[in-house]
Motif scaffolding. Structure first.
Motif, PDB file in Angstrom:
ATOM      1  N   MET A  39       0.827  -1.203   0.000  1.00 11.60           N
ATOM      2  CA  MET A  39       0.000   0.000   0.000  1.00 11.60           C
ATOM      3  C   MET A  39       0.863   1.256   0.000  1.00 11.60           C
ATOM      4  N   CYS A  40       2.034   1.173   0.631  1.00  7.21           N
ATOM      5  CA  CYS A  40       2.921   2.341   0.712  1.00  7.21           C
ATOM      6  C   CYS A  40       3.314   2.838  -0.677  1.00  7.21           C
ATOM      7  N   ASN A  41       3.554   1.913  -1.587  1.00  4.80           N
ATOM      8  CA  ASN A  41       4.013   2.274  -2.929  1.00  4.80           C
ATOM      9  C   ASN A  41       2.872   2.460  -3.918  1.00  4.80           C
ATOM     10  N   GLU A  42       1.772   1.736  -3.718  1.00  2.00           N
ATOM     11  CA  GLU A  42       0.685   1.789  -4.689  1.00  2.00           C
ATOM     12  C   GLU A  42      -0.389   2.821  -4.332  1.00  2.00           C
ATOM     13  N   TYR A  43      -0.477   3.177  -3.047  1.00  2.00           N
ATOM     14  CA  TYR A  43      -1.436   4.195  -2.597  1.00  2.00           C
ATOM     15  C   TYR A  43      -0.726   5.168  -1.649  1.00  2.00           C
ATOM     16  N   PRO A  44       0.349   5.811  -2.124  1.00  2.00           N
ATOM     17  CA  PRO A  44       1.166   6.624  -1.217  1.00  2.00           C
ATOM     18  C   PRO A  44       0.426   7.788  -0.579  1.00  2.00           C
ATOM     19  N   GLU A  45      -0.503   8.412  -1.326  1.00  2.00           N
ATOM     20  CA  GLU A  45      -1.236   9.543  -0.748  1.00  2.00           C
ATOM     21  C   GLU A  45      -2.073   9.086   0.436  1.00  2.00           C
ATOM     22  N   MET A  46      -2.633   7.895   0.325  1.00  2.00           N
ATOM     23  CA  MET A  46      -3.466   7.376   1.396  1.00  2.00           C
ATOM     24  C   MET A  46      -2.632   7.086   2.640  1.00  2.00           C
ATOM     25  N   VAL A  47      -1.506   6.396   2.453  1.00  2.00           N
ATOM     26  CA  VAL A  47      -0.661   6.063   3.605  1.00  2.00           C
ATOM     27  C   VAL A  47      -0.104   7.343   4.226  1.00  2.00           C
ATOM     28  N   LYS A  48       0.233   8.311   3.403  1.00  2.00           N
ATOM     29  CA  LYS A  48       0.704   9.595   3.930  1.00  2.00           C
ATOM     30  C   LYS A  48      -0.363  10.266   4.774  1.00  2.00           C
ATOM     31  N   SER A  49      -1.631  10.133   4.375  1.00  2.00           N
ATOM     32  CA  SER A  49      -2.704  10.741   5.166  1.00  2.00           C
ATOM     33  C   SER A  49      -2.827  10.088   6.538  1.00  2.00           C
ATOM     34  N   PHE A  50      -2.436   8.814   6.646  1.00  2.00           N
ATOM     35  CA  PHE A  50      -2.431   8.149   7.950  1.00  2.00           C
ATOM     36  C   PHE A  50      -1.289   8.674   8.821  1.00  2.00           C
ATOM     37  N   THR A  51      -0.108   8.752   8.242  1.00  2.00           N
ATOM     38  CA  THR A  51       1.045   9.190   9.041  1.00  2.00           C
ATOM     39  C   THR A  51       0.927  10.662   9.427  1.00  2.00           C
TER      40      THR A  51
END
Length: 295
Positions: A100-112
């Motif tokens: 998910m980190c590489n394929e949905y980076p905007e989403m994971v960034k919104s979590f962090t």
């Protein structure tokens, strides 16, 4: 003969028989909210299906109706859940398939950016006993999450909650501190590993939207009703010794239009009570370590 701890990881114990413990500030109940974020491969058989193929046929890839049903959670459902959590000021623990980190980076960034915890949930959404090299999967998962977030995950949840007899030892050797596959307690407890330490943090099948809505096929409000009843029991028991209540959701299930309001309502219900704290998995582990250090 030396005990084979691989087959006796969780020594019998009960929160009703242990010495009483209290959460920080004397809270009765710690609520742990887990958002499960998975990555499904359109080229493979789906991790689970909502609708079968006509005429009872086996569905070959691409399984469009089931893949797109899951993908709705990534496009829409997760944002609804974020709005509810933001409204109530709750930090989730995100159980994350590493790609998910590489394929949905905007989403994971919104979590962090929200300072939500990232909990390692394997690499592919595939049971660990199907992997050829279990240690390599653990390392690849950790490395991928660390490279994106700058932090190595402290916890692990196996896809489908599955393990082999060696999983806990491998996780401990690779620096994982807690596991959420074991659904047998309302307090964290120490597990047996060959080297290092491992803490079991209470996860749930009873307050899990996959079980409630997809397998048991209850109505849209069941997680809310069951959540309130579970909360009442644990809150009462927590007056004597604090408890941990976990709630596990998936964005394509609880993020659906007809279910999201019940997540909001459940938080409203819990927040009406004093002595309740909302925690991440690593905060539960830190509390447990502090309690153990004082006993």
């Amino acid at each position: 003969m030396e005990e084979d701890i691989r087959k006796n990881r969780a020594e019998y114990s009960s929160p009703f028989l242990r010495p009483p413990v209290k959460l920080p500030g004397g809270a009765r109940l710690g609520v742990w909210f887990i958002l499960n974020m998975e990555k499904w491969d359109i080229n493979a058989v789906m991790a689970r299906s909502y609708i079968p193929a006509p005429q009872g046929a086996k569905t070959p890839p691409p399984d469009i109706p089931n893949f797109s049903w899951f993908d709705y959670g990534l496009r829409v459902g997760v944002h609804r859940l974020q709005k509810v959590l933001d409204k109530h000021g709750v930090r989730a623990t995100v159980s994350l398939n590493a790609p998910m980190c590489n394929e949905y980076p905007e989403m994971v960034k919104s979590f962090t950016e929200r300072k939500w915890e990232i909990l390692a949930h394997g690499y592919d959404q595939r049971a660990i006993f199907l992997e050829e090299d279990e240690r390599a999967v653990i390392r690849k998962t950790q490395e991928t999450i660390r490279n994106f977030t700058g932090k190595t995950p402290r916890g692990w949840m196996g896809p489908g909650l599955h393990e082999t007899f060696d999983t806990l030892d491998l996780l401990a050797e690779e620096g994982i501190e807690y596991i959420s596959d074991w659904v047998n307690d309302d307090q964290p407890y120490a597990m047996k590993v060959k080297k290092g330490k491992m803490t079991a943090v209470p996860y749930t099948l009873e307050l899990n939207d996959i079980l409630i809505n997809l397998i048991q096929q209850h109505s849209s409000d069941e997680l809310y009703k069951r959540g309130c009843m579970a909360f009442d029991t644990l809150y009462e028991e927590g007056a004597e010794s604090s408890r941990i209540m976990s709630i596990a959701v998936h964005p394509y299930v609880s993020g659906a239009t007809h279910r999201i309001k019940y997540i909001d309502m459940l938080f409203e219900y819990m927040k009406r009570h004093e002595g309740v704290v909302f925690m991440t998995g690593e905060e539960v582990v830190d509390w447990h370590d502090d309690v153990i250090a004082k006993t």
